[in-house]
Scaffold this active site. Structure first.
Site, mmCIF file in Angstrom:
data_model
loop_
_atom_site.group_PDB
_atom_site.id
_atom_site.type_symbol
_atom_site.label_atom_id
_atom_site.label_comp_id
_atom_site.label_asym_id
_atom_site.label_seq_id
_atom_site.Cartn_x
_atom_site.Cartn_y
_atom_site.Cartn_z
ATOM 1 N N LYS A 1 0.865 -1.190 0.000
ATOM 2 C CA LYS A 1 0.000 0.000 0.000
ATOM 3 C C LYS A 1 0.901 1.239 0.000
ATOM 4 C CE LYS A 1 -3.938 0.524 1.326
ATOM 5 N NZ LYS A 1 -5.116 0.951 0.520
ATOM 6 N N ASP B 1 -1.200 -12.700 4.772
ATOM 7 C CA ASP B 1 -2.044 -13.496 5.664
ATOM 8 C C ASP B 1 -3.495 -13.428 5.174
ATOM 9 O OD1 ASP B 1 -2.843 -14.982 7.803
ATOM 10 O OD2 ASP B 1 -2.403 -13.471 9.334
ATOM 11 N N ASP C 1 -5.774 -16.255 2.635
ATOM 12 C CA ASP C 1 -7.028 -16.853 3.123
ATOM 13 C C ASP C 1 -8.165 -16.622 2.118
ATOM 14 O OD1 ASP C 1 -5.933 -17.904 5.395
ATOM 15 O OD2 ASP C 1 -7.514 -17.152 6.720
#
Ligand code: NAD
Length: 370
Positions: free
Chosen positions: A193, A250, A254
């Site tokens: 980002k 992470d 998922d």
């Protein structure tokens, strides 16, 4: 036939059930003459806390360090909700990653054709999907200091975590991604980002410079992490290798897990640097899923993510890519035959147990009809 030392950490919940199936597959690989696997078992997570008061003992850390590869199933569960923070089950996992310097987490998301309907996305969006998420694992906001809760003394507290990355950390994880891309679709998407985070500005700068210097033949693109999350569910087949930091990795991995239908399908590898002397890398292989306390002890767990983790060990630790392909083909064959554990069952189908699924994969591997 080469001999390899596997250190097995079944852990908690469904961990021991899925690990038992890997032991069967490792034995079958021995019978097939692929390699001989010497296995040793240790404790990690809640069961280690019960035995030693720590999430992993020093003795088991030493055994993990000496092994050719570590296979871990899952840790945690409601039983250990109130243990001290330093001894919580996840601390065992974090210690393994940190002490073995496993900075590169590889999470493939592959959608087997037979399972395309188990995904929450449309068949045409996920069928044939094959992407690799490379997540930085030992740096960033999960480890950065200061990391604390400060009492401000006015009835308020302040929680602080620190996102921090140095050049070498970004370079080494990006190098893993570029190397992998060269063996796959030759494309890397780097994600951060940089619009709101200084660590993101540096990340983008370092990846761009490394690409120019060492990997100009690989296609590189950059996507902001939030946009990438959106693209992952819109059209995931645009990606080949995605490289990102610890926190974004992470979450994004998922999200990617649901593309494949079930958490029970996803293996992962965590790799350290090559040791110049031995030519080996420290490596930990584990399914992406947790200990699934809701189904533990019932024979309902899908062992494919755990068995796929052994497949990744064959590929990335032992140079046995052909055997890994054979194991993948055995899994695909069993799924194509219609055999399903409960988590991937199609409507009306009768699910098989954890051990029946493991037996079927072993049979397919050994050439029998699944
Ligand atoms: P989970 O992955 O354990 O379970 C999420 C859901 O997926 C559950 O409904 C579960 O039944 C199902 N599921 C997971 N693995 C499956 C499998 N192999 N076969 C069939 N179904 C499967 O995540 P959670 O419920 O958020 O966490 C449970 C415990 O696991 C917590 O204590 C958590 O801290 C821990 N955890 C550990 C790890 C790890 O060891 N790496 C990762 C995630 C969560």
């Amino acid at each position: 036939m080469a001999t390899y030392k596997l250190f097995l950490l079944p852990g908690d919940g469904i961990g021991p059930e899925v690990m038992a199936e890997v032991v069967k597959v490792a034995a079958a690989l021995g019978r097939l003459g692929v390699a001989h696997f010497e296995t040793e078992k240790g404790l990690v997570g809640g069961c280690a806390y019960d035995a030693h008061g720590a999430a992993i003992s020093d003795a088991d850390m030493a055994r993990a360090s000496a092994a050719d590869a570590v296979l871990l199933a899952a840790v945690g569960g409601p039983k250990w909700a109130d243990v001290p923070y330093e001894a919580r089950p996840e601390a065992g996992l974090l210690r393994l990653r940190k002490d073995l310097a496993l900075y590169a987490n590889l999470r493939p998301a592959i959608c087997y054709p037979a399972l395309a309907d188990a995904s929450s996305l449309k068949r045409e969006v996920v069928e044939g999907l094959d992407i690799m998420i490379v997540r930085e694992l030992t740096g960033g906001v999960y480890f950065g200091e200061p990391k604390q809760i400060i009492d401000l003394g006015n009835g308020q507290k302040r929680g602080v975590d620190t996102q921090v990355y140095d050049t070498f950390e970004i370079e080494r994880i990006a190098r893993v991604a570029f190397d992998l891309a060269r063996k796959r679709g030759n494309k890397v998407t780097s994600s951060e980002k940089h619009n709101v985070m200084k660590s993101g500005v540096l990340w983008k700068e370092v990846v761009t410079a490394l690409h120019k210097r060492e990997f100009p033949d690989v296609t590189l693109e950059h996507q902001l992490a939030d946009a990438l999350g959106m693209q992952l569910v819109r059209w995931p087949k645009q990606f080949d290798v995605i490289v990102t930091d610890n926190l974004f990795g992470d979450m994004l991995s998922d999200v990617a897990s649901m593309l494949t239908g079930s958490l029970g399908m996803l293996p992962s590898a965590s790799l350290g640097d090559l040791d110049a002397k031995t030519g080996k890398r420290k490596a930990l292989y584990e399914p992406v899923h947790g200990s699934a306390p809701d189904i533990a002890g019932k024979g309902l767990a899908n062992p494919i993510a755990m068995i796929g983790s052994l497949g990744m060990a064959l590929r990335y630790s032992f140079g046995l890519g052909d055997a890994a392909d054979r194991l993948d083909a055995a899994i695909a064959q069993v799924l194509a035959s219609g055999l399903r554990t409960a988590d991937i069952r199609s409507e009306g189908g009768k699910p098989v147990s954890t051990s029946q699924m493991g037996d079927a994969i072993v049979a397919a591997l050994e050439g029998a009809k699944a």
